[in-house]
Design an enzyme around this catalytic site. Structure first.
Site, PDB file in Angstrom:
ATOM      1  N   TYR A  40       0.870  -1.172   0.000  1.00 57.16           N
ATOM      2  CA  TYR A  40       0.000   0.000   0.000  1.00 57.16           C
ATOM      3  C   TYR A  40       0.917   1.235   0.000  1.00 57.16           C
ATOM      4  CZ  TYR A  40      -4.288  -2.665   0.787  1.00 57.16           C
ATOM      5  OH  TYR A  40      -5.372  -3.505   0.636  1.00 57.16           O
ATOM      6  N   ARG A  73      -7.422 -15.994  10.048  1.00 54.29           N
ATOM      7  CA  ARG A  73      -8.289 -17.036   9.495  1.00 54.29           C
ATOM      8  C   ARG A  73      -8.860 -17.979  10.563  1.00 54.29           C
ATOM      9  NH1 ARG A  73      -3.944 -18.929   5.171  1.00 54.29           N
ATOM     10  NH2 ARG A  73      -2.655 -17.981   6.794  1.00 54.29           N
TER      11      ARG A  73
END
Length: 429
Positions: A173, A350
């Site tokens: 980013y 996750r």
């Protein structure tokens, strides 16, 4: 000689001015629960589920510092209009016993003109190999504007009652791309050697600290390496971390790997969901994706604690900044290993998508093992509403994720601010 005893990872720990009820942080994951860019009841349920499930803090992702900073549709822009919803979200998470953090970011090369309406910016002219989107070079004046935007976004988070902000300095980013010699070819004070390429992230961290003072915690998510030849690697990442540590602007650094530009499986590891991605793509892209998708996404075997070998290199470098370990943490043994290795907090992603109540279950029974199979099909759900595909209650919404697993009591203890530290109030930016 006395041997130091590692702290219990499920006991309270201080992060800046906040005391978390334990050392487990729900890592930032795309959520897909804000289709209009505002806080929804679904987003609140999502994070309250982790809070009732026992995490010390949950992280809201991804919060844009400006409209042009978005990486995907439906992301929350940190602005005055978002404040009422963010307050509702923070209050609900606090009511369930956890602290809450906002991940603040600017997508940079990960953005796309079709989404934001403007040409994405990068340290230097760049073409994103994943989207083939052209990115123009950001100007010095725009760099200063982005620094201001991070400060203003942190102010919004603080006004909403958040306990922390996480500055997204990873995954290529915009801030992360300044650290990459592959993307950053500038000739001014923001380019060149790693000390100069680290200038931008240091300025962002300093501005955010100036805005929030000691009222909330400030975390940065930092790439150790991104898996791309000639880009970010651990030798220079250690120097960036050392510079940030010396600045004393951060309470903690969460160590990560990989990029959102190419070979994203370097971050996730495990099964590559090529077929599932192909199903959600336009028809013309499906066959090419099936043919080259595994190569483009990368294929890396999953191992428990897979970021630990790189992350342990950062432990002796830090003098005053705490470290957060990420990657393949799924059970109590992994938490114990993290604190023994010198990490102050552990982040889980996750495994908590699969079981929001996993921390409460581990608290009740240390032998608890995660049901996450690392099939990575949850990656594809970001195009809609992020969830574990093996959990029908999340997938179909037939039962609220707020329910605590049978036989497991919610973990008590609310986040506490350091004794004497003021509650969040408005501060001048």
């Amino acid at each position: 000689m006395s041997t130091a005893v590692a702290p219990d990872p499920l006991s309270p720990a201080r992060l800046g001015p906040v005391t978390l009820r334990n050392r487990v942080i729900k890592a930032a994951t795309s959520e897909g629960r804000s289709p209009d860019g505002t806080v929804t009841d679904d987003l609140i349920d999502f994070h309250v589920g982790f809070a009732r499930g026992g995490v010390g803090m949950t992280t809201v992702a991804y919060c844009c510092v400006a409209p042009e900073a978005a990486s995907a549709p439906g992301q929350i822009v940190m602005s005055a209009s978002a404040l009422p919803g963010l307050k509702r979200l923070a209050d609900a998470v606090h009511g369930a016993g956890s602290a809450i953090s906002a991940q603040l970011g600017h997508a940079g090369v990960v953005a796309h003109k079709r989404l934001t309406g403007v040409t994405p910016v990068a340290p230097s002219r760049f073409v994103n190999p994943a989207s083939m989107a052209y990115c123009r070079e950001i100007t010095r004046d725009e760099i200063r504007s982005v620094v201001d935007q991070f400060g203003a976004a942190a102010q919004v988070a603080m006004d909403a009652g958040f306990d922390a902000v996480e500055l997204h300095f990873g995954h290529l980013y915009l801030p992360s791309s300044f650290l990459s010699p592959l993307v950053n070819r500038r000739k001014d004070e923001y380019g060149g050697g790693i000390d100069d390429r680290s200038r931008f992230v240091r300025e962002i961290a300093q501005r955010v600290r100036d805005v929030v003072g000691n009222r909330i915690a400030v975390i940065a998510k930092l790439d150790m390496d991104d898996g791309l030849p000639g880009s970010i690697w651990i030798d220079e990442a250690l120097r960036t971390a050392q510079l940030l540590d010396a600045d004393a602007t951060l309470d903690a650094i969460e160590l990560t790997q990989g990029s959102s530009v190419f070979k994203p499986m370097y971050l996730f590891r495990g099964d590559v969901p090529v077929r599932e991605f192909a199903k959600v793509m336009p028809p013309a892209m499906r066959m090419p994706l099936r043919v080259v998708g595994k190569w483009a996404m990368g294929s890396y075997p999953y191992e428990d604690l897979y970021m630990l070998p790189a992350a342990r290199q950062f432990v002796p470098v830090m003098r005053q900044t705490k470290l957060i370990l990420l990657g393949g943490i799924t059970n109590r043994d992994h938490l114990d290993t993290g604190v023994r290795e010198g990490f102050d907090f552990m982040a889980m992603g996750r495994a908590l998508l699969r079981e929001p109540g996993l921390v409460a279950a581990m608290t009740a029974d240390p032998a608890t093992r995660s049901r996450c199979t690392h099939n990575n099909k949850c990656m594809v759900t970001v195009f809609g509403r992020t969830h574990c595909v093996l959990d029908p209650e999340q997938r179909y919404g037939t039962v609220s994720v707020l329910e605590t697993p049978k036989g497991v009591a919610p973990v008590p203890h609310s986040p506490l601010r350091e004794h004497g530290a003021p509650a969040p109030t408005s501060a001048s930016s």
